[in-house]
Design a protein around this motif. Structure first.
Motif, PDB file in Angstrom:
ATOM      1  N   PHE A   3      24.476  29.155  11.666  1.00  0.00           N
ATOM      2  CA  PHE A   3      25.218  28.615  12.795  1.00  0.00           C
ATOM      3  C   PHE A   3      25.349  29.707  13.846  1.00  0.00           C
ATOM      4  O   PHE A   3      25.903  30.776  13.578  1.00  0.00           O
ATOM      5  CB  PHE A   3      26.603  28.142  12.317  1.00  0.00           C
ATOM      6  CG  PHE A   3      27.460  27.539  13.387  1.00  0.00           C
ATOM      7  CD1 PHE A   3      27.356  26.203  13.705  1.00  0.00           C
ATOM      8  CD2 PHE A   3      28.380  28.316  14.069  1.00  0.00           C
ATOM      9  CE1 PHE A   3      28.160  25.647  14.687  1.00  0.00           C
ATOM     10  CE2 PHE A   3      29.183  27.772  15.051  1.00  0.00           C
ATOM     11  CZ  PHE A   3      29.076  26.429  15.360  1.00  0.00           C
ATOM     12  N   THR A   4      24.822  29.456  15.045  1.00  0.00           N
ATOM     13  CA  THR A   4      24.819  30.453  16.117  1.00  0.00           C
ATOM     14  C   THR A   4      25.678  29.968  17.268  1.00  0.00           C
ATOM     15  O   THR A   4      25.424  28.900  17.827  1.00  0.00           O
ATOM     16  CB  THR A   4      23.390  30.722  16.625  1.00  0.00           C
ATOM     17  OG1 THR A   4      22.559  31.101  15.523  1.00  0.00           O
ATOM     18  CG2 THR A   4      23.385  31.824  17.655  1.00  0.00           C
ATOM     19  N   LEU A 178      23.873  21.700  19.574  1.00  0.00           N
ATOM     20  CA  LEU A 178      24.572  20.620  18.874  1.00  0.00           C
ATOM     21  C   LEU A 178      26.046  20.611  19.287  1.00  0.00           C
ATOM     22  O   LEU A 178      26.653  21.664  19.450  1.00  0.00           O
ATOM     23  CB  LEU A 178      24.449  20.809  17.365  1.00  0.00           C
ATOM     24  CG  LEU A 178      24.831  19.615  16.495  1.00  0.00           C
ATOM     25  CD1 LEU A 178      23.806  18.513  16.626  1.00  0.00           C
ATOM     26  CD2 LEU A 178      24.966  20.032  15.035  1.00  0.00           C
ATOM     27  N   GLY A 179      26.606  19.439  19.423  1.00  0.00           N
ATOM     28  CA  GLY A 179      27.990  19.311  19.842  1.00  0.00           C
ATOM     29  C   GLY A 179      28.185  19.223  21.338  1.00  0.00           C
ATOM     30  O   GLY A 179      29.305  18.970  21.804  1.00  0.00           O
ATOM     31  N   THR A 220      22.334  25.984  17.178  1.00  0.00           N
ATOM     32  CA  THR A 220      23.073  26.639  18.250  1.00  0.00           C
ATOM     33  C   THR A 220      24.117  25.665  18.776  1.00  0.00           C
ATOM     34  O   THR A 220      23.842  24.474  18.965  1.00  0.00           O
ATOM     35  CB  THR A 220      22.143  27.080  19.392  1.00  0.00           C
ATOM     36  OG1 THR A 220      21.563  25.928  20.018  1.00  0.00           O
ATOM     37  CG2 THR A 220      21.034  27.979  18.867  1.00  0.00           C
ATOM     38  N   VAL A 221      25.323  26.171  18.990  1.00  0.00           N
ATOM     39  CA  VAL A 221      26.446  25.347  19.439  1.00  0.00           C
ATOM     40  C   VAL A 221      27.156  26.067  20.585  1.00  0.00           C
ATOM     41  O   VAL A 221      27.429  27.272  20.477  1.00  0.00           O
ATOM     42  CB  VAL A 221      27.440  25.071  18.283  1.00  0.00           C
ATOM     43  CG1 VAL A 221      28.672  24.332  18.791  1.00  0.00           C
ATOM     44  CG2 VAL A 221      26.775  24.270  17.185  1.00  0.00           C
ATOM     45  N   THR A 241      25.811  31.094   7.326  1.00  0.00           N
ATOM     46  CA  THR A 241      25.848  32.263   8.191  1.00  0.00           C
ATOM     47  C   THR A 241      26.347  31.837   9.565  1.00  0.00           C
ATOM     48  O   THR A 241      25.828  30.885  10.139  1.00  0.00           O
ATOM     49  CB  THR A 241      24.458  32.906   8.322  1.00  0.00           C
ATOM     50  OG1 THR A 241      23.976  33.260   7.025  1.00  0.00           O
ATOM     51  CG2 THR A 241      24.517  34.150   9.192  1.00  0.00           C
ATOM     52  N   VAL A 242      27.340  32.540  10.074  1.00  0.00           N
ATOM     53  CA  VAL A 242      27.891  32.238  11.390  1.00  0.00           C
ATOM     54  C   VAL A 242      27.815  33.506  12.237  1.00  0.00           C
ATOM     55  O   VAL A 242      28.405  34.529  11.894  1.00  0.00           O
ATOM     56  CB  VAL A 242      29.346  31.740  11.303  1.00  0.00           C
ATOM     57  CG1 VAL A 242      29.880  31.425  12.701  1.00  0.00           C
ATOM     58  CG2 VAL A 242      29.439  30.513  10.413  1.00  0.00           C
ATOM     59  N   VAL A 243      27.068  33.420  13.331  1.00  0.00           N
ATOM     60  CA  VAL A 243      26.861  34.557  14.222  1.00  0.00           C
ATOM     61  C   VAL A 243      27.200  34.117  15.639  1.00  0.00           C
ATOM     62  O   VAL A 243      26.787  33.033  16.080  1.00  0.00           O
ATOM     63  CB  VAL A 243      25.406  35.062  14.165  1.00  0.00           C
ATOM     64  CG1 VAL A 243      25.214  36.227  15.127  1.00  0.00           C
ATOM     65  CG2 VAL A 243      25.042  35.478  12.749  1.00  0.00           C
TER      66      VAL A 243
END
Length: 342
Positions: A3-4, A178-179, A220-221, A241-243
């Motif tokens: 998750f970026t 996304l979102g 990517t959000v 993973t969240v970056v």
């Protein structure tokens, strides 16, 4: 599931997105590119060209030569007591090569791109073909995307069934922005969105598909637009993973001497903990990225040994406030309005 969090203008997060897809092409993996804004064909055409080992060495040699010349020019500005200090190692990786390197100034050749199987999901082309539907209390765009991913996983044999059918491969899934409002979601429009659970339900189902298939996904959000922090906490818990990328464009740090060598910060909010009660904690907490002539690099963030004499007292106080971002290993502690003290 990677998750970026996009930077404010989405310039650098798109580079990470394309790096992920380019690595899949070089490794011979199948690709699935989903977007509601940019057409997947245009995204694939802009993938960076891979650098061969010799080309990468030459590129590093050029960067090193340029860095040495800058250090020589700055040597007269640095106090004598700092010249004998050991150099700070900026690269967070070891000497062992992992993955491939890419030249951002060149595009990947069509022949190399056509050597792998590519699947596309472009939302404006998908919605008119079928009537509006909302299943699982999820908006129609997310439902169609999940159905498309599920269909490819089972039809192409990524679910692990029929092991004698063909040689196993990896499916790389890339979902852009996304979102955002382009996906018909309102989490970025209000702090109390009406469709508050669609994004988290989508990630919950997607993670189940990834767990039982030979696939990996990057998303990517535009997290800076999501005002409801509870949604971001749920999204973080549903990711491996969240970056987060924080660009200096348009901020005070863009002209701050402390960050003159970088273009933004990298925040690692979460790293994988599969089959483990706790996750591995990296020794490197402070990471920054910069876009060089051809390479996009992530390095350790460290304070410069000395600032120019022209920096005013007020500017040094601002630097002290900015230095609160830095943790151990930087040789400085900024508390309150105290100046940096080495």
């Amino acid at each position: 599931l990677v998750f970026t969090e996009e930077d404010t203008y989405g310039l650098y997060s798109s580079l990470l997105f394309k790096y992920f897809l380019a690595e899949g092409v070089v490794c011979g993996h199948d690709l699935f590119v989903a977007s509601a804004k940019d057409h997947p064909d245009n995204i694939l055409k802009e993938l960076p060209a891979p650098l061969l080992d010799d080309a990468y060495r030459n590129e590093l040699r050029e960067e090193t030569t340029a860095a040495k010349s800058e250090e020589f020019q700055d040597a007269m500005k640095i106090a004598w007591r700092y010249q004998n200090l050991p150099k700070v190692e900026t690269s967070p990786t070891t000497s062992t090569k992992f993955g491939h390197y890419y030249d951002l100034s060149k595009r990947m050749s069509p022949e190399l791109l056509q050597s792998v199987k590519r699947h596309r999901f472009y939302l404006p082309e998908e919605l008119p073909s079928q009537p509006e539907m909302k299943t699982w209390n999820m908006n129609s765009a997310y439902t169609r995307l999940l159905q498309s991913i599920q269909r490819i996983i089972y039809q192409e044999g990524f679910d692990g069934s029929d092991p004698q059918k063909k040689q196993k491969n990896i499916l790389r899934i890339g979902i852009q922005s996304l979102g955002s409002i382009f996906w018909g979601d309102d989490v970025c429009c209000s702090d109390a969105p009406e469709d508050v659970h669609s994004l988290t339900k989508f990630l919950y189902v997607l993670r189940g598909l990834l767990r039982k298939s030979l696939s990996a996904c990057i998303i990517t959000v535009p997290a800076h637009l999501i005002q409801n922090k509870a949604i971001m906490e749920r999204v973080t818990n549903l990711s491996d993973t969240v970056v987060g990328l924080e660009s200096f464009i348009g901020s005070e740090r863009e002209t701050n001497p402390l960050y003159k060598d970088y273009h933004g910060l990298v925040h690692v909010h979460q790293i994988p903990r599969l089959n483990s009660l706790i996750c591995d904690v990296s020794d490197t907490k402070d990471l920054a990225f910069r876009l060089k002539r051809k390479l996009f690099t992530i390095e350790r963030l460290h304070l410069p040994p000395d600032l120019s004499d022209t920096v005013s007292r007020a500017s040094k106080q601002d630097l002290a406030e900015s230095a609160k971002l830095l943790s151990s290993g930087c040789g400085a502690m900024a508390i309150g309005k105290k100046h940096l003290d080495f």
